[in-house]
Scaffold this motif. Structure first.
Motif, PDB file in Angstrom:
ATOM      1  N   THR A  23      47.442  38.085  39.326  1.00  0.00           N
ATOM      2  CA  THR A  23      46.411  38.907  39.967  1.00  0.00           C
ATOM      3  C   THR A  23      47.067  39.987  40.819  1.00  0.00           C
ATOM      4  O   THR A  23      48.216  39.867  41.224  1.00  0.00           O
ATOM      5  N   CYS A  24      46.309  41.012  41.111  1.00  0.00           N
ATOM      6  CA  CYS A  24      46.766  42.100  41.963  1.00  0.00           C
ATOM      7  C   CYS A  24      46.847  41.587  43.404  1.00  0.00           C
ATOM      8  O   CYS A  24      45.869  41.029  43.906  1.00  0.00           O
ATOM      9  N   PRO A  25      47.973  41.774  44.087  1.00  0.00           N
ATOM     10  CA  PRO A  25      48.077  41.314  45.466  1.00  0.00           C
ATOM     11  C   PRO A  25      47.167  42.088  46.424  1.00  0.00           C
ATOM     12  O   PRO A  25      46.831  41.599  47.496  1.00  0.00           O
ATOM     13  N   ARG A  28      43.091  41.467  44.222  1.00  0.00           N
ATOM     14  CA  ARG A  28      42.911  40.163  43.578  1.00  0.00           C
ATOM     15  C   ARG A  28      42.296  40.255  42.178  1.00  0.00           C
ATOM     16  O   ARG A  28      41.835  39.266  41.635  1.00  0.00           O
ATOM     17  N   ALA A  29      42.308  41.403  41.565  1.00  0.00           N
ATOM     18  CA  ALA A  29      41.790  41.560  40.197  1.00  0.00           C
ATOM     19  C   ALA A  29      42.746  40.902  39.210  1.00  0.00           C
ATOM     20  O   ALA A  29      43.964  40.917  39.394  1.00  0.00           O
ATOM     21  N   ASP A  30      42.191  40.312  38.157  1.00  0.00           N
ATOM     22  CA  ASP A  30      43.011  39.768  37.074  1.00  0.00           C
ATOM     23  C   ASP A  30      43.801  40.911  36.443  1.00  0.00           C
ATOM     24  O   ASP A  30      43.289  42.029  36.299  1.00  0.00           O
ATOM     25  N   LEU A  31      45.049  40.638  36.052  1.00  0.00           N
ATOM     26  CA  LEU A  31      45.890  41.682  35.458  1.00  0.00           C
ATOM     27  C   LEU A  31      46.106  41.515  33.958  1.00  0.00           C
ATOM     28  O   LEU A  31      46.325  42.503  33.264  1.00  0.00           O
ATOM     29  N   HIS A  32      46.031  40.297  33.448  1.00  0.00           N
ATOM     30  CA  HIS A  32      46.192  40.088  31.996  1.00  0.00           C
ATOM     31  C   HIS A  32      44.823  40.321  31.354  1.00  0.00           C
ATOM     32  O   HIS A  32      44.174  39.413  30.855  1.00  0.00           O
ATOM     33  N   THR A  33      44.360  41.564  31.400  1.00  0.00           N
ATOM     34  CA  THR A  33      43.026  41.931  30.931  1.00  0.00           C
ATOM     35  C   THR A  33      43.107  43.084  29.936  1.00  0.00           C
ATOM     36  O   THR A  33      44.122  43.783  29.863  1.00  0.00           O
ATOM     37  N   CYS A  34      42.024  43.285  29.230  1.00  0.00           N
ATOM     38  CA  CYS A  34      41.960  44.418  28.295  1.00  0.00           C
ATOM     39  C   CYS A  34      42.155  45.740  29.036  1.00  0.00           C
ATOM     40  O   CYS A  34      42.827  46.643  28.541  1.00  0.00           O
ATOM     41  N   ARG A  35      41.573  45.881  30.218  1.00  0.00           N
ATOM     42  CA  ARG A  35      41.660  47.132  30.972  1.00  0.00           C
ATOM     43  C   ARG A  35      43.095  47.475  31.359  1.00  0.00           C
ATOM     44  O   ARG A  35      43.411  48.623  31.618  1.00  0.00           O
ATOM     45  N   MET A  36      43.974  46.481  31.381  1.00  0.00           N
ATOM     46  CA  MET A  36      45.365  46.682  31.770  1.00  0.00           C
ATOM     47  C   MET A  36      46.275  46.833  30.547  1.00  0.00           C
ATOM     48  O   MET A  36      47.460  47.072  30.681  1.00  0.00           O
ATOM     49  N   CYS A  37      45.716  46.739  29.354  1.00  0.00           N
ATOM     50  CA  CYS A  37      46.510  46.728  28.121  1.00  0.00           C
ATOM     51  C   CYS A  37      46.631  48.119  27.493  1.00  0.00           C
ATOM     52  O   CYS A  37      45.697  48.911  27.533  1.00  0.00           O
ATOM     53  N   ARG A  38      47.781  48.366  26.861  1.00  0.00           N
ATOM     54  CA  ARG A  38      47.983  49.672  26.207  1.00  0.00           C
ATOM     55  C   ARG A  38      47.084  49.858  24.998  1.00  0.00           C
ATOM     56  O   ARG A  38      46.889  50.973  24.528  1.00  0.00           O
ATOM     57  N   THR A  60      37.413  42.963  31.839  1.00  0.00           N
ATOM     58  CA  THR A  60      37.981  42.932  33.181  1.00  0.00           C
ATOM     59  C   THR A  60      38.441  41.540  33.603  1.00  0.00           C
ATOM     60  O   THR A  60      38.934  41.363  34.710  1.00  0.00           O
ATOM     61  N   ARG A  61      38.299  40.540  32.753  1.00  0.00           N
ATOM     62  CA  ARG A  61      38.696  39.159  33.060  1.00  0.00           C
ATOM     63  C   ARG A  61      39.956  38.787  32.295  1.00  0.00           C
ATOM     64  O   ARG A  61      40.210  39.289  31.205  1.00  0.00           O
TER      65      ARG A  61
END
Length: 104
Positions: A23-25, A28-38, A60-61
């Protein structure tokens, strides 16, 4: 690789690969998400460029996608700042010069 949180834009100093529970410090958002993917592409029907990937219902999850590759430029801004900027641009576009704004 320097990463930014997809939600708040905070700089992330994390080791790769990202775990599913990372998660983002800052927010606190989840990071292994579609929104974070290339592979994420909001303009596509399933919002993913990887044709073999299973569609995720919530972009976003955290998910278990095996095609996940973190994207350094995942943060696109947003929230109140963008909304106010858009609102101001629309007001400037539709207001008549020399006439007081009567809808405020």
């Amino acid at each position: 690789m320097s990463l930014q949180c997809w939600k708040c834009g905070a700089t992330l100093a994390l080791l790769l690969p990202l775990s599913r529970t990372e998660t983002c410090p800052s927010c606190r958002a989840d990071l292994h998400t579609c929104r974070m993917c290339r592979h994420f592409d909001a303009g596509r029907a399933k919002q993913c460029r990887e044709l073999a990937a299973e569609p995720e219902p919530d972009k976003t999850r955290a998910n278990f996608c095996g095609w996940f590759v973190p994207r350094p430029d995942a943060y696109r801004g947003g929230g109140a700042v963008v909304a106010q900027s858009n609102r101001s641009a629309l007001e400037a576009l539709f207001s008549l010069p020399g006439k007081p704004d009567s809808h405020k």
